[in-house]
Design an enzyme around this catalytic site. Structure first.
Site, PDB file in Angstrom:
ATOM      1  CB  CYS A  74      -7.964 -10.284 -21.251  1.00  0.00           C
ATOM      2  SG  CYS A  74      -8.569  -8.818 -22.295  1.00  0.00           S
ATOM      3  CD  GLU A 152      -6.573 -13.870 -31.587  1.00  0.00           C
ATOM      4  OE1 GLU A 152      -6.995 -14.718 -32.868  1.00  0.00           O
ATOM      5  OE2 GLU A 152      -6.792 -13.837 -30.607  1.00  0.00           O
TER       6      GLU A 152
END
Ligand code: DGL
Length: 264
Positions: A74, A152
């Site tokens: 990330c 997502e």
């Protein structure tokens, strides 16, 4: 023998873009994929929130899964919390760095776009990378929470509208000098997951780069000579909140070889 897995950490599914090249290099390595779904999204959080949340969570994850190595898959968490995570853990930690250096090596126009979360693109760390590795380039940045959502949604099996990718890219190309961009850095691990959609929405010939392959090589280097448990590795995903939305990701996780999903 250390039977410990490699633990990947992200706020959501983005880290899968780092899992894929790592699995290709280390097919026998067991993987724990940890997603802080309760804290998602990170990109709109403050530095203080991320700095408080990530080291504490990784501490719990390391205690539970005893990994031999942790990958913070990330950019947002890495650019803000990598030093404090390293200080808190006694296992090697690999972070994610916006791929500005490889982008500068590729760019002919010497104008690079950096697409990340809002939190990542405002970090001084990015200024530093641009100054060190792309000193002769114009580096334009755009932070997008919408693109994180699109990735997502795609992995949850929902259709995504091409107009939304065009709107994200306009955030780069509509800046002064933006029409000269020839390379875009996917400086959020979610974005390589929608690279095909981004490329279809971008002007022809734009190239995209991300940190995934470099991280995979780093992990392979750091685990060189280490033995892996015999047989087919067992991968698992762990979510800090395991609700309907996370369960909808099971088919996508299975495509990355992750068959077990559990709450933290
Ligand atoms: N995948 C993350 C990154 O690389 C963050 C996405 C988010 O939670 O906003 O920055």
């Amino acid at each position: 023998m250390d039977t410990g897995p490699i633990l990947f950490f992200d706020s959501g599914v983005g880290g899968l873009s780092v899992v894929a090249p790592t699995r290709a290099l280390l097919p026998h390595a067991p993987i724990v994929y940890a997603a802080d779904s309760a804290g998602f999204p990170y990109g709109v959080k403050s530095e203080a929130e991320i700095a408080a949340r990530v080291p504490a969570l990784l501490g719990r994850l390391v205690e539970r899964y005893r990994p031999r190595l942790v990958v913070i898959a990330c950019n947002t968490a890495s650019t803000i919390a990598l030093p404090s995570v390293r200080a808190a853990l006694d296992v090697p930690v690999v972070g994610t760095v916006p791929a500005i250096r490889p982008a500068a090596a590729l760019s002919r126009s010497r104008t690079i776009g950096v697409l990340g979360t809002e939190a990542t693109v405002r970090q001084a760390y990015v200024d530093d990378l641009a100054a060190r590795f792309a000193g002769d380039c114009t580096v334009l940045r755009h932070g997008s929470a919408a693109l994180v959502e699109l990735a997502e949604d795609k992995l949850a099996g929902q259709p995504t509208d091409p107009a939304r990718y065009r709107a994200v890219l306009a955030g780069l190309f509509d800046q002064p000098g933006g029409d000269a961009i020839d390379v875009i850095v996917n400086a959020c691990t979610h974005f390589p997951l929608v690279e095909a959609e981004l490329a279809a929405a971008a002007p022809a010939g734009i190239r995209f780069v991300d940190g995934g392959p470099g991280i995979a090589r780093r992990v392979a280097f750091l685990t060189q000579g280490q033995a892996w448990p015999a047989g087919e590795p067992r991968h698992r995903a762990v979510f800090t909140r395991l609700g309907e939305r996370e369960r909808a990701l099971a088919p996508a996780l299975a495509r990355y070889g992750i068959a077990t999903v559990e709450p933290l």
